[in-house]
Design a protein around this motif. Structure first.
Motif, mmCIF file in Angstrom:
data_model
loop_
_atom_site.group_PDB
_atom_site.id
_atom_site.type_symbol
_atom_site.label_atom_id
_atom_site.label_comp_id
_atom_site.label_asym_id
_atom_site.label_seq_id
_atom_site.Cartn_x
_atom_site.Cartn_y
_atom_site.Cartn_z
ATOM 1 N N ILE A 4 0.853 -1.195 0.000
ATOM 2 C CA ILE A 4 0.000 0.000 0.000
ATOM 3 C C ILE A 4 0.879 1.232 0.000
ATOM 4 N N ARG A 130 -2.495 -0.620 -3.725
ATOM 5 C CA ARG A 130 -3.531 0.338 -3.358
ATOM 6 C C ARG A 130 -2.882 1.626 -2.878
ATOM 7 N N ASP A 174 -7.528 4.747 -3.361
ATOM 8 C CA ASP A 174 -8.370 3.557 -3.239
ATOM 9 C C ASP A 174 -9.049 3.533 -1.872
#
Length: 213
Positions: A4, A130, A174
């Motif tokens: 992430i 993400r 996201d």
């Protein structure tokens, strides 16, 4: 391993959010901390910085003079490009070394890259599964940074003007953590995302060319 990219504007609370994820077992790689490491006394970027900007770019202890470089970069766009040409490849190299060790270690459920300038850097979106944005109003950013750093409103606004806008960050997000309220509101949001990330599988990605940190 799920990866992430965590980002947000100055004063948004990225570090606090990252710490909360770390408390829940996430691995962290903070590119801002790496930037400080390579520009500390004896850091990997110091010789090239002296060659590019002269010895006046250093403090007495041998670290890069961040205040002086900040002023230079704000007044001279070419200086910003020269600085980034030195620091970005080194940050990228250290980031990849640490990420490789974390992936191989298998001790963490997922990896969070803390990247203050993720949107501005261009290719980070291709390097993570993400993007998580820590969001707050611009008024909150200004108030926090003035209190934390002792900057004037004009100084904070000048820094913000060189970052992606709030809308630009949210457009690539996201996931979003709202940090416009009390600190007590953060842990439940992190807890929800922690459960979600643990259940996710990473996407299949083609490693991008090494252009930006």
């Amino acid at each position: 391993m799920l990866e992430i990219g965590l980002t947000g504007g100055i004063g948004s609370g990225k570090s606090r959010v990252a710490d909360l994820f770390a408390e829940r077992g996430a691995a962290l790689i903070d590119t801002d901390l790496i930037a400080h490491e390579i520009t500390a006394p004896g850091g990997a970027a110091i010789p090239a910085l002296v060659e590019a900007f002269g010895p006046t770019c250093l403090r007495a202890d041998g670290a890069m003079d961040r205040d002086a470089m900040r002023a230079l970069v704000f007044s001279d766009p070419t200086a910003k490009a020269r600085l980034e040409a030195i620091t970005h490849p080194l940050i990228r190299e250290v980031t990849e070394q640490r990420a490789a060790r974390i992936r191989a270690g298998g001790a963490h459920p997922y990896l969070i890259h803390v990247v203050p300038l993720l949107v501005e850097s261009g290719r980070w979106r291709e390097r993570v599964d993400r993007v998580l944005v820590v969001d707050c109003s611009e008024a909150t950013q200004i108030t926090r940074v003035m209190a934390r750093n002792g900057f004037s409103r004009e100084q904070v606004e000048a820094i913000m003007a060189r970052q992606a806008t709030r809308a630009q960050r949210l457009a690539v997000a996201d996931d979003v953590i709202d940090n416009d309220g009390p600190v007590e509101a953060l842990p439940p949001q992190v807890e929800t995302l922690d459960r979600r990330y643990r259940a996710m599988q990473p996407a299949s990605r083609t490693p991008p060319r090494a252009e930006h940190p």
